[in-house]
Design a protein around this motif. Structure first.
Motif, mmCIF file in Angstrom:
data_model
loop_
_atom_site.group_PDB
_atom_site.id
_atom_site.type_symbol
_atom_site.label_atom_id
_atom_site.label_comp_id
_atom_site.label_asym_id
_atom_site.label_seq_id
_atom_site.Cartn_x
_atom_site.Cartn_y
_atom_site.Cartn_z
ATOM 1 N N LEU A 200 0.826 -1.209 0.000
ATOM 2 C CA LEU A 200 0.000 0.000 0.000
ATOM 3 C C LEU A 200 0.860 1.259 0.000
ATOM 4 N N ALA A 201 2.031 1.204 0.624
ATOM 5 C CA ALA A 201 2.903 2.375 0.720
ATOM 6 C C ALA A 201 3.816 2.534 -0.486
ATOM 7 N N THR A 202 3.731 1.647 -1.448
ATOM 8 C CA THR A 202 4.591 1.697 -2.631
ATOM 9 C C THR A 202 4.000 2.626 -3.690
ATOM 10 N N ASP A 203 4.884 3.335 -4.401
ATOM 11 C CA ASP A 203 4.491 4.201 -5.523
ATOM 12 C C ASP A 203 3.502 5.284 -5.102
ATOM 13 N N LEU A 204 3.805 5.987 -4.034
ATOM 14 C CA LEU A 204 2.974 7.102 -3.598
ATOM 15 C C LEU A 204 3.153 8.288 -4.553
ATOM 16 N N ASP A 205 2.040 8.956 -4.880
ATOM 17 C CA ASP A 205 2.104 10.153 -5.710
ATOM 18 C C ASP A 205 2.445 11.371 -4.852
ATOM 19 N N VAL A 206 2.604 12.525 -5.518
ATOM 20 C CA VAL A 206 3.022 13.735 -4.810
ATOM 21 C C VAL A 206 1.956 14.234 -3.835
ATOM 22 N N ASN A 207 0.683 13.845 -4.046
ATOM 23 C CA ASN A 207 -0.377 14.293 -3.133
ATOM 24 C C ASN A 207 -0.926 13.151 -2.285
ATOM 25 N N ASP A 208 -0.213 12.041 -2.220
ATOM 26 C CA ASP A 208 -0.665 10.906 -1.421
ATOM 27 C C ASP A 208 -0.186 11.029 0.018
ATOM 28 N N ALA A 209 -0.984 10.480 0.935
ATOM 29 C CA ALA A 209 -0.610 10.406 2.344
ATOM 30 C C ALA A 209 -0.926 9.000 2.835
ATOM 31 N N PHE A 210 0.102 8.223 3.083
ATOM 32 C CA PHE A 210 -0.082 6.889 3.644
ATOM 33 C C PHE A 210 -0.306 7.029 5.150
ATOM 34 N N VAL A 211 -1.406 6.467 5.656
ATOM 35 C CA VAL A 211 -1.805 6.667 7.062
ATOM 36 C C VAL A 211 -1.740 5.344 7.809
ATOM 37 N N ILE A 212 -1.062 5.366 8.945
ATOM 38 C CA ILE A 212 -0.982 4.172 9.780
ATOM 39 C C ILE A 212 -1.064 4.587 11.248
ATOM 40 N N ALA A 260 6.499 0.385 5.908
ATOM 41 C CA ALA A 260 6.127 1.580 5.153
ATOM 42 C C ALA A 260 7.346 2.438 4.837
ATOM 43 N N LEU A 261 8.254 2.584 5.796
ATOM 44 C CA LEU A 261 9.465 3.378 5.563
ATOM 45 C C LEU A 261 10.313 2.766 4.459
ATOM 46 N N ASP A 262 10.417 1.453 4.434
ATOM 47 C CA ASP A 262 11.194 0.786 3.385
ATOM 48 C C ASP A 262 10.517 0.904 2.024
ATOM 49 N N ALA A 263 9.185 0.870 2.007
ATOM 50 C CA ALA A 263 8.449 0.886 0.741
ATOM 51 C C ALA A 263 8.375 2.275 0.126
ATOM 52 N N PRO A 265 10.842 5.152 0.297
ATOM 53 C CA PRO A 265 12.103 5.754 0.770
ATOM 54 C C PRO A 265 12.223 7.243 0.516
ATOM 55 N N GLU A 266 11.352 7.790 -0.348
ATOM 56 C CA GLU A 266 11.424 9.221 -0.653
ATOM 57 C C GLU A 266 10.476 10.052 0.206
ATOM 58 N N ALA A 267 9.628 9.412 1.014
ATOM 59 C CA ALA A 267 8.562 10.118 1.726
ATOM 60 C C ALA A 267 9.034 10.650 3.072
ATOM 61 N N ASP A 268 8.651 11.896 3.379
ATOM 62 C CA ASP A 268 8.812 12.424 4.726
ATOM 63 C C ASP A 268 7.734 11.817 5.623
ATOM 64 N N VAL A 269 7.837 12.095 6.919
ATOM 65 C CA VAL A 269 6.898 11.542 7.899
ATOM 66 C C VAL A 269 6.184 12.688 8.603
ATOM 67 N N LEU A 270 4.886 12.521 8.821
ATOM 68 C CA LEU A 270 4.105 13.423 9.657
ATOM 69 C C LEU A 270 3.669 12.660 10.904
ATOM 70 N N MET A 271 4.065 13.138 12.054
ATOM 71 C CA MET A 271 3.587 12.594 13.315
ATOM 72 C C MET A 271 2.374 13.413 13.757
ATOM 73 N N VAL A 272 1.323 12.746 14.221
ATOM 74 C CA VAL A 272 0.091 13.435 14.587
ATOM 75 C C VAL A 272 -0.346 12.988 15.982
ATOM 76 N N ALA A 273 -0.601 13.966 16.836
ATOM 77 C CA ALA A 273 -1.188 13.703 18.149
ATOM 78 C C ALA A 273 -2.416 14.579 18.300
ATOM 79 N N HIS A 274 -3.299 14.226 19.204
ATOM 80 C CA HIS A 274 -4.509 15.016 19.425
ATOM 81 C C HIS A 274 -5.002 14.803 20.843
ATOM 82 N N THR A 275 -5.740 15.764 21.327
ATOM 83 C CA THR A 275 -6.459 15.629 22.588
ATOM 84 C C THR A 275 -7.879 16.126 22.376
#
Length: 338
Positions: A200-212, A260-263, A265-275
């Motif tokens: 699922l995390a392979t071949d992400l486009d420029v506007n894709d966001a893989f969520v886990i 996901a990180l291996d699949a 390799p060009e993607a940055d990461v967004l960490m998300v927390a909420h209350t």
């Protein structure tokens, strides 16, 4: 229960039942309104029963309308022939975005709900794929996250989520047409979840966001205890001690994150927390908290790819350190529950 039987139950029993219930609720709405109005003075809170009734009816109505439109798209795609093509995937993302915007506007009005965000602003995000890793603390946070990614950040999410959510008919249909994966919290022997996630995390486009959701499930005290016990059973005493020190989050499960990180390799990461949704875990919780003014605070951290270690063990350490940071942020920003 076999997968074909589950599919039949979801598509041919549950979906028509939701449509029928929605129609019945609208036909009998005057009676429901009278009952809800009569109960409101004797229930704690301000117009609690009427608020619940309206939100349930609104959700069921959106669900029914979505199912009707989804059927039309299936027919228009050649009876499903092109339903998973990029063109129809874009239509489905637009449909979900429009539905979430309309539902959230009304839900925020009814609930007197406020959503505040901290972190990178959408206009400052360069194009490029991202991996979104979010804490999980209730049934509402997934919807809020999808709303934010689609509406504020103009991303097309590829999401990994538990297969129990597939019993919602609209979620079931939509996420089986766009890139997504339903996974079991207790996979069958021989099932390789990490391969599904990597695919699922392979071949992400420029506007894709893989969520886990690295915790693998909503936070509860019982799940926290089981997660700590699991680490000790695996002989990971140091990680178990660190997990005991995190009181608002579960110890992250690194397998899916590493895949996901291996699949990608060009993607940055967004960490998300909420209350703000931390204690809304059951229908009873939602009932008790519904009439109260509430603020949801979402915190976003962007992690550049070059900041992420390459070594597997170092990545696991990096993930635990981020979850400790998220736990600290929640402690500093959480709302006190009366």
């Amino acid at each position: 229960m076999s997968r074909p039987l589950v599919w039949v139950l979801r598509r041919l029993v549950v979906a028509p039942a939701v449509v029928g219930l929605t129609v019945l609720m609208w036909l009998t709405l005057p009676g429901w309104l009278l009952v809800a109005a009569a109960l409101s003075p004797v229930l704690p809170g301000r117009w609690r029963a009427l608020r619940v009734l309206w939100l349930v009816l609104l959700y069921a109505t959106f669900e029914t309308l979505l199912l009707a439109v989804l059927l039309g798209l299936w027919l228009a795609s050649g009876f499903g022939w092109r339903i998973r093509s990029p063109y129809f995937a874009g239509i489905h993302y637009d449909l979900v975005q429009g539905t979430l915007i309309a539902f959230f506007r009304e839900a925020r009005r009814v609930l007197a709900l406020r959503i505040r965000t901290d972190g990178p602003q959408p206009s400052r995000w360069p194009d490029g794929p991202v991996l979104v890793m979010c804490r999980h603390a209730g049934p509402g946070d997934s919807f809020v996250l999808m709303y934010a990614l689609l509406h504020w950040y103009h991303r097309e999410p590829r999401v990994v989520l538990k297969n129990t959510l597939a019993w919602d008919p609209a979620i079931d249909v939509i996420l089986n047409r766009v890139p997504a994966r339903f996974i079991s919290p207790n996979p069958a022997a021989g099932e390789d979840l990490e391969s599904h996630i990597a695919s699922l995390a392979t071949d992400l486009d420029v506007n894709d966001a893989f969520v886990i959701f690295p915790e693998g499930g909503n936070f509860t005290a019982a799940r926290r205890d089981r997660a700590i016990a699991r680490l000790r059973k695996l002989g990971l005493e140091r990680m178990a001690v660190r997990a005991e020190e995190m009181i608002h989050v579960l110890a992250p499960r690194p397998g899916g994150v590493l895949a996901a990180l291996d699949a990608a390799p060009e993607a940055d990461v967004l960490m998300v927390a909420h209350t703000g949704l931390d204690h809304l875990l059951t229908v009873g919780d939602l009932w008790r908290e519904l009439p109260m003014d509430k603020q949801i605070t979402m915190r976003w951290w962007r992690v550049a790819r070059e900041e992420i270690p390459a070594d597997r063990e170092e990545r696991i350490e990096w993930l635990f350190e981020w979850w400790e940071r998220i736990d600290d942020w929640i402690e500093d920003n959480r709302l006190e529950v009366p």
